[in-house]
Write a protein that holds these residues in place. Structure first.
Motif, PDB file in Angstrom:
ATOM      1  N   TRP A   1       8.561   1.280  -7.478  1.00  0.00           N
ATOM      2  CA  TRP A   1       7.920   2.588  -7.600  1.00  0.00           C
ATOM      3  C   TRP A   1       6.764   2.530  -8.597  1.00  0.00           C
ATOM      4  O   TRP A   1       6.685   1.663  -9.463  1.00  0.00           O
ATOM      5  CB  TRP A   1       8.918   3.663  -8.008  1.00  0.00           C
ATOM      6  N   LYS A   2       5.856   3.480  -8.425  1.00  0.00           N
ATOM      7  CA  LYS A   2       4.664   3.582  -9.265  1.00  0.00           C
ATOM      8  C   LYS A   2       5.035   4.280 -10.569  1.00  0.00           C
ATOM      9  O   LYS A   2       5.646   5.357 -10.556  1.00  0.00           O
ATOM     10  CB  LYS A   2       3.575   4.349  -8.517  1.00  0.00           C
ATOM     11  N   VAL A   3       4.668   3.672 -11.683  1.00  0.00           N
ATOM     12  CA  VAL A   3       4.957   4.247 -13.002  1.00  0.00           C
ATOM     13  C   VAL A   3       3.711   4.972 -13.497  1.00  0.00           C
ATOM     14  O   VAL A   3       2.630   4.379 -13.616  1.00  0.00           O
ATOM     15  CB  VAL A   3       5.361   3.144 -14.001  1.00  0.00           C
ATOM     16  N   LEU A   4       3.867   6.274 -13.757  1.00  0.00           N
ATOM     17  CA  LEU A   4       2.746   7.107 -14.194  1.00  0.00           C
ATOM     18  C   LEU A   4       2.780   7.303 -15.699  1.00  0.00           C
ATOM     19  O   LEU A   4       3.853   7.396 -16.304  1.00  0.00           O
ATOM     20  CB  LEU A   4       2.812   8.473 -13.502  1.00  0.00           C
ATOM     21  N   ASN A   5       1.595   7.396 -16.301  1.00  0.00           N
ATOM     22  CA  ASN A   5       1.512   7.660 -17.736  1.00  0.00           C
ATOM     23  C   ASN A   5       1.411   9.156 -17.992  1.00  0.00           C
ATOM     24  O   ASN A   5       1.620   9.972 -17.080  1.00  0.00           O
ATOM     25  CB  ASN A   5       0.327   6.898 -18.350  1.00  0.00           C
TER      26      ASN A   5
ATOM     27  N   LEU B   1      13.171  -2.130  -0.299  1.00  0.00           N
ATOM     28  CA  LEU B   1      13.210  -3.431   0.368  1.00  0.00           C
ATOM     29  C   LEU B   1      14.643  -3.781   0.702  1.00  0.00           C
ATOM     30  O   LEU B   1      15.558  -3.566  -0.103  1.00  0.00           O
ATOM     31  CB  LEU B   1      12.613  -4.522  -0.534  1.00  0.00           C
ATOM     32  N   GLN B   2      14.846  -4.312   1.899  1.00  0.00           N
ATOM     33  CA  GLN B   2      16.167  -4.797   2.265  1.00  0.00           C
ATOM     34  C   GLN B   2      16.493  -6.056   1.470  1.00  0.00           C
ATOM     35  O   GLN B   2      15.620  -6.690   0.882  1.00  0.00           O
ATOM     36  CB  GLN B   2      16.226  -5.092   3.767  1.00  0.00           C
ATOM     37  N   GLY B   3      17.773  -6.409   1.466  1.00  0.00           N
ATOM     38  CA  GLY B   3      18.210  -7.589   0.737  1.00  0.00           C
ATOM     39  C   GLY B   3      17.503  -8.843   1.204  1.00  0.00           C
ATOM     40  O   GLY B   3      17.086  -8.949   2.362  1.00  0.00           O
ATOM     41  N   GLY B   4      17.373  -9.786   0.310  1.00  0.00           N
ATOM     42  CA  GLY B   4      16.682 -11.019   0.661  1.00  0.00           C
ATOM     43  C   GLY B   4      16.816 -12.056  -0.429  1.00  0.00           C
ATOM     44  O   GLY B   4      17.721 -12.011  -1.255  1.00  0.00           O
TER      45      GLY B   4
ATOM     46  N   ILE C   1       3.587  -1.020 -11.791  1.00  0.00           N
ATOM     47  CA  ILE C   1       4.600  -0.925 -10.732  1.00  0.00           C
ATOM     48  C   ILE C   1       5.901  -1.496 -11.277  1.00  0.00           C
ATOM     49  O   ILE C   1       5.909  -2.566 -11.895  1.00  0.00           O
ATOM     50  CB  ILE C   1       4.188  -1.714  -9.473  1.00  0.00           C
ATOM     51  N   CYS C   2       6.993  -0.776 -11.089  1.00  0.00           N
ATOM     52  CA  CYS C   2       8.300  -1.244 -11.548  1.00  0.00           C
ATOM     53  C   CYS C   2       9.156  -1.650 -10.353  1.00  0.00           C
ATOM     54  O   CYS C   2       9.226  -0.919  -9.349  1.00  0.00           O
ATOM     55  CB  CYS C   2       9.010  -0.161 -12.362  1.00  0.00           C
ATOM     56  N   PHE C   3       9.774  -2.819 -10.434  1.00  0.00           N
ATOM     57  CA  PHE C   3      10.694  -3.304  -9.411  1.00  0.00           C
ATOM     58  C   PHE C   3      12.103  -3.310  -9.980  1.00  0.00           C
ATOM     59  O   PHE C   3      12.310  -3.649 -11.155  1.00  0.00           O
ATOM     60  CB  PHE C   3      10.332  -4.724  -8.977  1.00  0.00           C
ATOM     61  N   MET C   4      13.079  -2.952  -9.141  1.00  0.00           N
ATOM     62  CA  MET C   4      14.480  -3.047  -9.518  1.00  0.00           C
ATOM     63  C   MET C   4      15.226  -3.807  -8.429  1.00  0.00           C
ATOM     64  O   MET C   4      15.264  -3.374  -7.271  1.00  0.00           O
ATOM     65  CB  MET C   4      15.107  -1.666  -9.718  1.00  0.00           C
TER      66      MET C   4
ATOM     67  N   PRO D   1       0.812  -1.231   0.000  1.00  0.00           N
ATOM     68  CA  PRO D   1       0.000   0.000   0.000  1.00  0.00           C
ATOM     69  C   PRO D   1       0.838   1.271   0.000  1.00  0.00           C
ATOM     70  O   PRO D   1       0.397   2.318  -0.498  1.00  0.00           O
ATOM     71  CB  PRO D   1      -0.821  -0.121   1.285  1.00  0.00           C
ATOM     72  N   GLN D   2       2.065   1.187   0.546  1.00  0.00           N
ATOM     73  CA  GLN D   2       2.941   2.353   0.582  1.00  0.00           C
ATOM     74  C   GLN D   2       3.304   2.808  -0.834  1.00  0.00           C
ATOM     75  O   GLN D   2       3.458   4.009  -1.092  1.00  0.00           O
ATOM     76  CB  GLN D   2       4.206   2.028   1.371  1.00  0.00           C
ATOM     77  N   ILE D   3       3.433   1.833  -1.759  1.00  0.00           N
ATOM     78  CA  ILE D   3       3.771   2.199  -3.134  1.00  0.00           C
ATOM     79  C   ILE D   3       2.662   3.056  -3.731  1.00  0.00           C
ATOM     80  O   ILE D   3       2.915   4.071  -4.395  1.00  0.00           O
ATOM     81  CB  ILE D   3       3.985   0.940  -3.992  1.00  0.00           C
ATOM     82  N   MET D   4       1.426   2.662  -3.489  1.00  0.00           N
ATOM     83  CA  MET D   4       0.300   3.384  -4.080  1.00  0.00           C
ATOM     84  C   MET D   4       0.092   4.747  -3.419  1.00  0.00           C
ATOM     85  O   MET D   4      -0.343   5.697  -4.072  1.00  0.00           O
ATOM     86  CB  MET D   4      -0.977   2.548  -3.969  1.00  0.00           C
TER      87      MET D   4
END
Length: 473
Positions: A451-455, A430-433, A463-466, A420-423
């Protein structure tokens, strides 16, 4: 060498007529083999996963030798052509003395000899347009259910093991598990065990039986220069003794260069060969041949369908996302990813965002980037090359992977609590895992950012994860 070019389809004849191509293939294979041995000797700290003991090396040679002899089908190696059923797309041959030529020995620990020691081969070739061999091979390896028939796999396994006992095929099949054995240090070839769970029931047994395949894969690395890519497999017993018969089947994918056909330099030739032991018990050789023909034809249809989906020109479920050149849709998504990252985290995603194509930079970035949908059960819609490598998948198959599937229990708990924090805030760290690839392999990462990807309308697109500094455990 007389490779009997008249006996193969016309499009293949240059491969059988050219001494240059033969010399290149055998020389490159020998050089890779010598390089592997030298690196094993000179680098004692290399883990066992990067080494190939002599026993595994011998197995890979047996797989390759049996497959090559079946594809070639030379008369002086015992192969004879069976009459056609009137349709010439599948060639069926039989070898009545495989012990002499292929090293196949059909004897069983229970004391019962097999009903026949003949090996039947059904093979076909096809032309595929604009399909990168490495991508096609990776898809065939990772998504067996898209082209293979579980009943045929079970029958083949029973034919090489059970002797007079037969395997009753069940339709309640389980999953596929890939168990790695070893790979060459430079990853141009690797061996693995494929476990097909709950494939059927043996006579007199109430518990479901698993089927095991020994598999050899080469040519997955798109940067390795070679003459062909191969996926070869053979049913084996769980105990797998040294003298167990190896009856290989598989695919050989051969890029036809512009010297052969200047009008279509990107054509890819795919060879499929299916081997069955027969006749056995209540099956006649005609029945086995008919089953093999039908099976290979179904594989041809499946591979052609897969090739169409993998083609960069196909505007299917992932239009415009095919790298590295991409289309306007792909460049727009890459721009949204970078602009949203800069908006929420206050820094640039890439230092050189303006100096080159953003899509190209994103695609070749070493950290794994992947986008997922905003549905109730998020699924992945795009990933760069590092992301595909980390998930061990392709752009087509990526869309079958849900977000929660790649996290372990701790990761899923964190994701549920922090998502929910992303939205609301627009991003989270996120910590390593540990997460999991689509093959079930553990992947460690130093840290991750989402992070949230906006148009263009500043509405949430995905949502994009790295995943930063990731590696297989």
């Amino acid at each position: 060498m007389d490779l009997e070019p008249w006996s193969v389809p016309e499009v293949l004849r240059p491969l059988y007529e050219s001494s240059t191509l033969l010399a290149q293939k055998t020389t490159m294979a020998a050089l890779r083999h010598l390089r592997q041995i030298s690196q094993e000797v000179s680098q004692p700290n290399v883990t066992s996963w990067g080494r190939r003991p002599a026993a595994l090396r011998a197995l890979s040679q047996r797989l390759s030798k049996g497959f090559n002899e079946a594809v070639n089908g030379f008369a002086d190696e015992g192969w004879s052509l069976l009459e056609s059923d009137g349709i010439d797309d599948v060639t069926v041959l039989v070898n009545s003395s495989p012990t002499k030529t292929m090293g196949v020995n059909f004897s069983y620990d229970n004391g019962f000899p097999s009903m026949s020691n003949a090996v039947l081969c059904a093979k076909a070739s096809m032309l595929l347009q604009n399909v990168p061999p490495a991508i096609l091979l990776r898809f065939l390896r990772e998504h067996r259910s898209e082209w293979a028939d579980s009943g045929i796999d079970a029958y083949a396994a029973s034919a090489v093991k059970a002797g007079p006992c037969s395997l009753q095929v069940s339709r309640n099949f389980g999953g596929q598990l890939i168990l790695p054995l070893a790979h060459t240090i430079e990853n141009e070839e690797f061996m693995e065990i494929i476990k097909l769970e709950n494939m059927g029931y043996r006579e007199g047994m109430l518990m479901p039986s698993d089927v095991f395949l020994l598999q050899l894969c080469s040519g997955v690395d798109e940067n390795v220069v070679g003459t062909s890519a191969e996926l070869i497999f053979a049913p084996i017993d769980a105990s797998f003794s040294d003298d167990a018969p190896i009856i290989p089947s598989g695919f050989r994918i051969i890029p036809l260069d512009s010297g052969m056909d200047a009008s279509s330099p990107n054509r890819t030739l795919d060879l499929a060969s299916a081997l069955e032991v027969g006749p056995a018990g209540n099956r006649t050789s005609e029945n086995v041949a008919s089953m093999a023909r039908q099976y290979v034809r179904s594989i041809i249809a499946s591979v052609q369908r897969v090739a169409l989906a993998l083609s960069p020109s196909h505007s299917g479920s992932h239009p415009g996302l095919w790298p590295p050149n991409g289309t306007p849709e792909a460049h727009t998504l890459a721009r949204w990813i970078c602009e949203s990252y800069r908006c929420y985290l206050g820094v640039k995603l890439f230092e050189n965002e303006g100096s080159d194509s953003i899509l190209k930079t994103l695609w070749h970035h070493s950290d794994a980037l992947m986008c997922c949908s905003l549905k109730a059960l998020p699924v992945f819609t795009f990933a760069n090359q590092a992301g595909l490598d980390m998930l061990e998948t392709t752009l087509v198959a990526l869309q079958d992977i849900t977000l929660e599937k790649i996290f372990d229990d701790n990761g899923r708990k964190t994701l549920c609590s922090e998502f929910p924090q992303i939205m609301q805030q627009g991003f989270m760290c996120l910590q390593g895992g540990i997460c999991l690839s689509s093959m079930g392999r553990q992947v460690s990462y130093e840290r991750a950012v989402a992070w949230k990807v906006l148009n263009e309308e500043e509405s949430a697109h995905c949502i994009c994860f790295m995943f930063i500094n990731w590696s297989f455990v």
